[in-house]
Design a protein around this motif. Structure first.
Motif, PDB file in Angstrom:
ATOM      1  N   ASN A 159     -25.125 -19.718   3.608  1.00 40.00           N
ATOM      2  CA  ASN A 159     -24.174 -18.801   4.253  1.00 40.00           C
ATOM      3  C   ASN A 159     -23.879 -17.596   3.368  1.00 40.00           C
ATOM      4  O   ASN A 159     -23.751 -16.464   3.847  1.00 40.00           O
ATOM      5  CB  ASN A 159     -22.873 -19.520   4.576  1.00 40.00           C
ATOM      6  CG  ASN A 159     -22.997 -20.437   5.778  1.00 40.00           C
ATOM      7  OD1 ASN A 159     -24.065 -20.571   6.359  1.00 40.00           O
ATOM      8  ND2 ASN A 159     -21.901 -21.074   6.155  1.00 40.00           N
ATOM      9  N   GLU A 160     -23.749 -17.844   2.065  1.00 38.51           N
ATOM     10  CA  GLU A 160     -23.446 -16.739   1.148  1.00 38.51           C
ATOM     11  C   GLU A 160     -24.614 -15.759   1.061  1.00 38.51           C
ATOM     12  O   GLU A 160     -24.410 -14.548   1.023  1.00 38.51           O
ATOM     13  CB  GLU A 160     -23.102 -17.303  -0.232  1.00 38.51           C
ATOM     14  CG  GLU A 160     -21.749 -17.995  -0.271  1.00 38.51           C
ATOM     15  CD  GLU A 160     -21.475 -18.637  -1.615  1.00 38.51           C
ATOM     16  OE1 GLU A 160     -20.494 -18.251  -2.280  1.00 38.51           O
ATOM     17  OE2 GLU A 160     -22.249 -19.543  -2.011  1.00 38.51           O
ATOM     18  N   TYR A 161     -25.837 -16.272   1.031  1.00 36.82           N
ATOM     19  CA  TYR A 161     -26.986 -15.371   1.010  1.00 36.82           C
ATOM     20  C   TYR A 161     -27.035 -14.516   2.280  1.00 36.82           C
ATOM     21  O   TYR A 161     -27.285 -13.311   2.226  1.00 36.82           O
ATOM     22  CB  TYR A 161     -28.291 -16.150   0.870  1.00 36.82           C
ATOM     23  CG  TYR A 161     -28.580 -16.601  -0.536  1.00 36.82           C
ATOM     24  CD1 TYR A 161     -28.735 -15.682  -1.570  1.00 36.82           C
ATOM     25  CD2 TYR A 161     -28.720 -17.948  -0.844  1.00 36.82           C
ATOM     26  CE1 TYR A 161     -29.000 -16.089  -2.868  1.00 36.82           C
ATOM     27  CE2 TYR A 161     -28.998 -18.370  -2.136  1.00 36.82           C
ATOM     28  CZ  TYR A 161     -29.129 -17.433  -3.143  1.00 36.82           C
ATOM     29  OH  TYR A 161     -29.397 -17.838  -4.437  1.00 36.82           O
ATOM     30  N   MET A 162     -26.810 -15.149   3.410  1.00 38.84           N
ATOM     31  CA  MET A 162     -26.866 -14.404   4.667  1.00 38.84           C
ATOM     32  C   MET A 162     -25.772 -13.347   4.727  1.00 38.84           C
ATOM     33  O   MET A 162     -26.003 -12.218   5.163  1.00 38.84           O
ATOM     34  CB  MET A 162     -26.754 -15.367   5.861  1.00 38.84           C
ATOM     35  CG  MET A 162     -27.968 -16.253   6.047  1.00 38.84           C
ATOM     36  SD  MET A 162     -27.974 -17.167   7.617  1.00 38.84           S
ATOM     37  CE  MET A 162     -26.654 -18.362   7.339  1.00 38.84           C
ATOM     38  N   TRP A 163     -24.572 -13.699   4.294  1.00 39.67           N
ATOM     39  CA  TRP A 163     -23.440 -12.789   4.406  1.00 39.67           C
ATOM     40  C   TRP A 163     -23.482 -11.683   3.356  1.00 39.67           C
ATOM     41  O   TRP A 163     -23.223 -10.515   3.663  1.00 39.67           O
ATOM     42  CB  TRP A 163     -22.136 -13.585   4.283  1.00 39.67           C
ATOM     43  CG  TRP A 163     -20.916 -12.737   4.438  1.00 39.67           C
ATOM     44  CD1 TRP A 163     -20.433 -12.193   5.596  1.00 39.67           C
ATOM     45  CD2 TRP A 163     -20.020 -12.336   3.400  1.00 39.67           C
ATOM     46  NE1 TRP A 163     -19.284 -11.473   5.336  1.00 39.67           N
ATOM     47  CE2 TRP A 163     -19.006 -11.547   3.998  1.00 39.67           C
ATOM     48  CE3 TRP A 163     -19.963 -12.579   2.028  1.00 39.67           C
ATOM     49  CZ2 TRP A 163     -17.965 -10.995   3.264  1.00 39.67           C
ATOM     50  CZ3 TRP A 163     -18.928 -12.026   1.300  1.00 39.67           C
ATOM     51  CH2 TRP A 163     -17.944 -11.245   1.909  1.00 39.67           C
ATOM     52  N   LYS A 164     -23.828 -12.038   2.126  1.00 41.48           N
ATOM     53  CA  LYS A 164     -23.895 -11.034   1.066  1.00 41.48           C
ATOM     54  C   LYS A 164     -25.040 -10.053   1.283  1.00 41.48           C
ATOM     55  O   LYS A 164     -24.939  -8.878   0.935  1.00 41.48           O
ATOM     56  CB  LYS A 164     -24.070 -11.695  -0.310  1.00 41.48           C
ATOM     57  CG  LYS A 164     -22.827 -12.362  -0.856  1.00 41.48           C
ATOM     58  CD  LYS A 164     -23.027 -12.845  -2.294  1.00 41.48           C
ATOM     59  CE  LYS A 164     -23.093 -11.674  -3.268  1.00 41.48           C
ATOM     60  NZ  LYS A 164     -23.030 -12.118  -4.679  1.00 41.48           N
ATOM     61  N   GLY A 165     -26.119 -10.544   1.871  1.00 43.87           N
ATOM     62  CA  GLY A 165     -27.286  -9.697   1.991  1.00 43.87           C
ATOM     63  C   GLY A 165     -27.948  -9.499   0.639  1.00 43.87           C
ATOM     64  O   GLY A 165     -27.627 -10.184  -0.340  1.00 43.87           O
ATOM     65  N   PHE A 166     -28.845  -8.512   0.537  1.00 44.55           N
ATOM     66  CA  PHE A 166     -29.681  -8.407  -0.651  1.00 44.55           C
ATOM     67  C   PHE A 166     -29.726  -7.010  -1.253  1.00 44.55           C
ATOM     68  O   PHE A 166     -30.574  -6.734  -2.097  1.00 44.55           O
ATOM     69  CB  PHE A 166     -31.093  -8.899  -0.313  1.00 44.55           C
ATOM     70  CG  PHE A 166     -31.115 -10.363   0.056  1.00 44.55           C
ATOM     71  CD1 PHE A 166     -31.298 -11.326  -0.915  1.00 44.55           C
ATOM     72  CD2 PHE A 166     -30.894 -10.765   1.364  1.00 44.55           C
ATOM     73  CE1 PHE A 166     -31.288 -12.675  -0.599  1.00 44.55           C
ATOM     74  CE2 PHE A 166     -30.881 -12.119   1.696  1.00 44.55           C
ATOM     75  CZ  PHE A 166     -31.074 -13.078   0.713  1.00 44.55           C
ATOM     76  N   GLY A 282     -19.295  -8.505  12.852  1.00 43.82           N
ATOM     77  CA  GLY A 282     -17.885  -8.737  12.521  1.00 43.82           C
ATOM     78  C   GLY A 282     -17.625 -10.031  11.787  1.00 43.82           C
ATOM     79  O   GLY A 282     -16.501 -10.555  11.828  1.00 43.82           O
ATOM     80  N   ILE A 283     -18.623 -10.553  11.083  1.00 43.18           N
ATOM     81  CA  ILE A 283     -18.458 -11.794  10.324  1.00 43.18           C
ATOM     82  C   ILE A 283     -17.786 -11.454   8.997  1.00 43.18           C
ATOM     83  O   ILE A 283     -18.347 -10.740   8.171  1.00 43.18           O
ATOM     84  CB  ILE A 283     -19.819 -12.479  10.104  1.00 43.18           C
ATOM     85  CG1 ILE A 283     -20.432 -12.835  11.460  1.00 43.18           C
ATOM     86  CG2 ILE A 283     -19.671 -13.728   9.237  1.00 43.18           C
ATOM     87  CD1 ILE A 283     -21.867 -13.318  11.389  1.00 43.18           C
ATOM     88  N   LEU A 289     -19.774 -18.216   9.247  1.00 43.83           N
ATOM     89  CA  LEU A 289     -21.136 -18.487   9.705  1.00 43.83           C
ATOM     90  C   LEU A 289     -21.342 -19.946  10.085  1.00 43.83           C
ATOM     91  O   LEU A 289     -22.263 -20.275  10.842  1.00 43.83           O
ATOM     92  CB  LEU A 289     -22.141 -18.090   8.620  1.00 43.83           C
ATOM     93  CG  LEU A 289     -22.495 -16.604   8.564  1.00 43.83           C
ATOM     94  CD1 LEU A 289     -23.147 -16.251   7.236  1.00 43.83           C
ATOM     95  CD2 LEU A 289     -23.395 -16.223   9.725  1.00 43.83           C
ATOM     96  N   ASP A 290     -20.509 -20.848   9.559  1.00 42.11           N
ATOM     97  CA  ASP A 290     -20.663 -22.276   9.863  1.00 42.11           C
ATOM     98  C   ASP A 290     -20.663 -22.548  11.355  1.00 42.11           C
ATOM     99  O   ASP A 290     -21.393 -23.414  11.843  1.00 42.11           O
ATOM    100  CB  ASP A 290     -19.550 -23.092   9.190  1.00 42.11           C
ATOM    101  CG  ASP A 290     -19.830 -23.349   7.720  1.00 42.11           C
ATOM    102  OD1 ASP A 290     -21.021 -23.431   7.359  1.00 42.11           O
ATOM    103  OD2 ASP A 290     -18.865 -23.461   6.942  1.00 42.11           O
ATOM    104  N   THR A 291     -19.828 -21.833  12.094  1.00 40.46           N
ATOM    105  CA  THR A 291     -19.690 -22.077  13.528  1.00 40.46           C
ATOM    106  C   THR A 291     -20.160 -20.903  14.377  1.00 40.46           C
ATOM    107  O   THR A 291     -19.940 -20.902  15.588  1.00 40.46           O
ATOM    108  CB  THR A 291     -18.213 -22.385  13.862  1.00 40.46           C
ATOM    109  OG1 THR A 291     -17.386 -21.299  13.401  1.00 40.46           O
ATOM    110  CG2 THR A 291     -17.769 -23.678  13.196  1.00 40.46           C
ATOM    111  N   HIS A 292     -20.776 -19.936  13.743  1.00 37.88           N
ATOM    112  CA  HIS A 292     -21.192 -18.749  14.514  1.00 37.88           C
ATOM    113  C   HIS A 292     -22.416 -19.086  15.374  1.00 37.88           C
ATOM    114  O   HIS A 292     -23.357 -19.723  14.907  1.00 37.88           O
ATOM    115  CB  HIS A 292     -21.536 -17.596  13.566  1.00 37.88           C
ATOM    116  CG  HIS A 292     -21.533 -16.269  14.241  1.00 37.88           C
ATOM    117  ND1 HIS A 292     -22.588 -15.824  15.017  1.00 37.88           N
ATOM    118  CD2 HIS A 292     -20.597 -15.281  14.296  1.00 37.88           C
ATOM    119  CE1 HIS A 292     -22.314 -14.629  15.495  1.00 37.88           C
ATOM    120  NE2 HIS A 292     -21.122 -14.274  15.073  1.00 37.88           N
ATOM    121  N   PRO A 293     -22.412 -18.664  16.642  1.00 33.91           N
ATOM    122  CA  PRO A 293     -23.530 -19.009  17.528  1.00 33.91           C
ATOM    123  C   PRO A 293     -24.868 -18.401  17.117  1.00 33.91           C
ATOM    124  O   PRO A 293     -25.920 -18.892  17.537  1.00 33.91           O
ATOM    125  CB  PRO A 293     -23.077 -18.443  18.889  1.00 33.91           C
ATOM    126  CG  PRO A 293     -22.026 -17.430  18.573  1.00 33.91           C
ATOM    127  CD  PRO A 293     -21.344 -17.936  17.347  1.00 33.91           C
TER     128      PRO A 293
END
Length: 398
Positions: A159-166, A282-283, A289-293
């Motif tokens: 989740n952190e990788y997805m949210w933080k991006g690169f 809007g995350i 992200l745990d419950t995001h569709p």
């Protein structure tokens, strides 16, 4: 008369040098032995300038984004190019189109000369390269960090990788991801898009970008998006092209042995960075992200983009596709020559026999041309095999 120019090179901070070695660096050094010119393009803020300064610390550096520098060089481009022939980095080179012809003349005079050209404008830069430097330069694409380039970091949750991006600024400068992607999005809309096309309704374009984020990892349906935005299909197609040109999104084509079919079937839409996707959706934090569709789709985007980064960083000639017919779908096919590696991507902590349905189906259709079939997932159990292997995403890619 040659202008009295001073290089505005600034040494790269040591914490960036040693924490974030870029995989493309080895290719730049290798090809510098045989090519007089190397051209690097990619998204804004992906680290192109830092990479070049790290790789060629003795080269002088000039940024043509600076109007004063640009004007001084423009007074006598040919003399400038000849006098800086033993190593110079020219940033945002597309801002002075005449410099490409001058570099062409210089390298034709003396193959030992060395130039590094950087640009964030895909169309402008590559058009000039093709016109003036065909056969004289290598062309590289630098995307934001790959998982492999972050291996010195303590592994984070998916989740952190997805949210933080690169994007490098999130990692090397410890900037808050939402702030980075908000600024990136606003700057992109205000600058890059208006440079390429004339927007009559900025709100419609914003809605279009948000809709793409909501459909990440799905086949692009221009008609459906056009209906939702209230514009023509031709406009949607133009806007998609603009996003591709500006390294915001990319299209993954479908796989067919018949190349003609690849051109007429709908591609899938992905973003070059999942952090931007999360911002657009809007995350607000990794926990959401745990419950995001769309969690599965965003994870798929992360893996597809990381495989794309591997290709760019190694100058690979392989190509990425997805497979879908009226029976089965497979997320990624990597074609190298006549061989294909197939990957299924799953957000799951445990193995499941259903993960391999599409991969087994693909083997039946294409037989020995399928070199390997793998499942990439978020669980810990792993099974090394060329037939239906199972790999944790981080272990495989980092």
């Amino acid at each position: 008369m040659q202008p009295e120019l001073k290089s505005n090179y600034k040494s790269v901070p040591n914490y960036i040098k040693y924490m974030y070695y870029r995989d493309l660096q080895s290719e730049l050094l290798r090809l510098n032995e045989s090519f007089s010119v190397q051209t690097i393009t990619g998204p804004r803020q992906s680290g192109k300038t830092t990479l070049c300064k790290m790789t060629f610390p003795d080269y002088e550096y000039y940024n043509l984004e600076n109007p004063i520098t640009r004007e001084e060089i423009a007074t006598d481009i040919m003399t400038f190019v000849r006098n800086h022939s033993q190593g110079v980095i020219i940033d945002e080179a597309q801002n002075l189109p005449e410099i490409f012809s001058a570099v062409q003349v210089a390298v034709d005079e003396d193959k030992s000369r060395r130039y590094i050209l950087i640009g964030s404008s895909n169309i402008s830069l590559l058009r000039k390269v093709k016109q003036s430097l065909a056969g004289r330069t290598t062309v590289h694409t630098l995307l934001p960090f790959s998982l492999h380039e972050l291996t010195k970091e303590q592994p984070l949750s998916v989740n952190e990788y997805m949210w933080k991006g690169f994007f490098p600024s999130v990692w090397s400068e410890n900037q808050f991801p939402t702030d980075v992607y908000k600024a990136y999005y606003q700057t992109y809309l205000q600058r890059d898009v208006t440079d390429i096309i004339s927007l009559k309704n900025l709100n419609q374009f914003r809605r279009f970008v948000l809709l793409l984020a909501a459909r990440v990892g799905t086949e692009l349906n221009a008609q459906s998006i056009a209906n939702d935005v209230g514009v023509s299909v031709a406009t949607i197609q133009q806007w998609v092209s603009v996003l591709e040109t500006s390294y915001i999104t990319f299209l993954l084509p479908p796989y067919f042995r018949n190349i003609g079919k690849r051109l007429i079937k709908a591609p899938k839409i992905y973003f070059y960075d999942t952090g931007l996707v999360c911002f657009l959706l809007g995350i607000r934090n990794p926990q959401e992200l745990d419950t995001h569709p769309l969690r599965g789709s965003i994870f798929e985007n992360l893996i597809v983009c990381d495989l794309l980064k591997q290709q760019y960083n190694s100058n690979s000639n392989s190509a990425l596709y997805f497979y879908r017919d009226n029976k089965k779908e497979v997320d990624i096919l990597k074609e190298e020559g006549l061989s294909v590696d197939a990957y299924e991507i799953k957000v799951a902590h445990e193995d499941n026999t259903s993960f391999y349905d599409g991969l087994n189906y693909l083997r039946k259709i294409y037989g020995d041309s399928i070199r390997s079939t793998q499942v990439i997932y978020t669980g810990k159990e792993e099974r090394t095999s060329t037939e239906n292997g199972l790999y944790n995403y981080f272990h495989l890619l980092a």
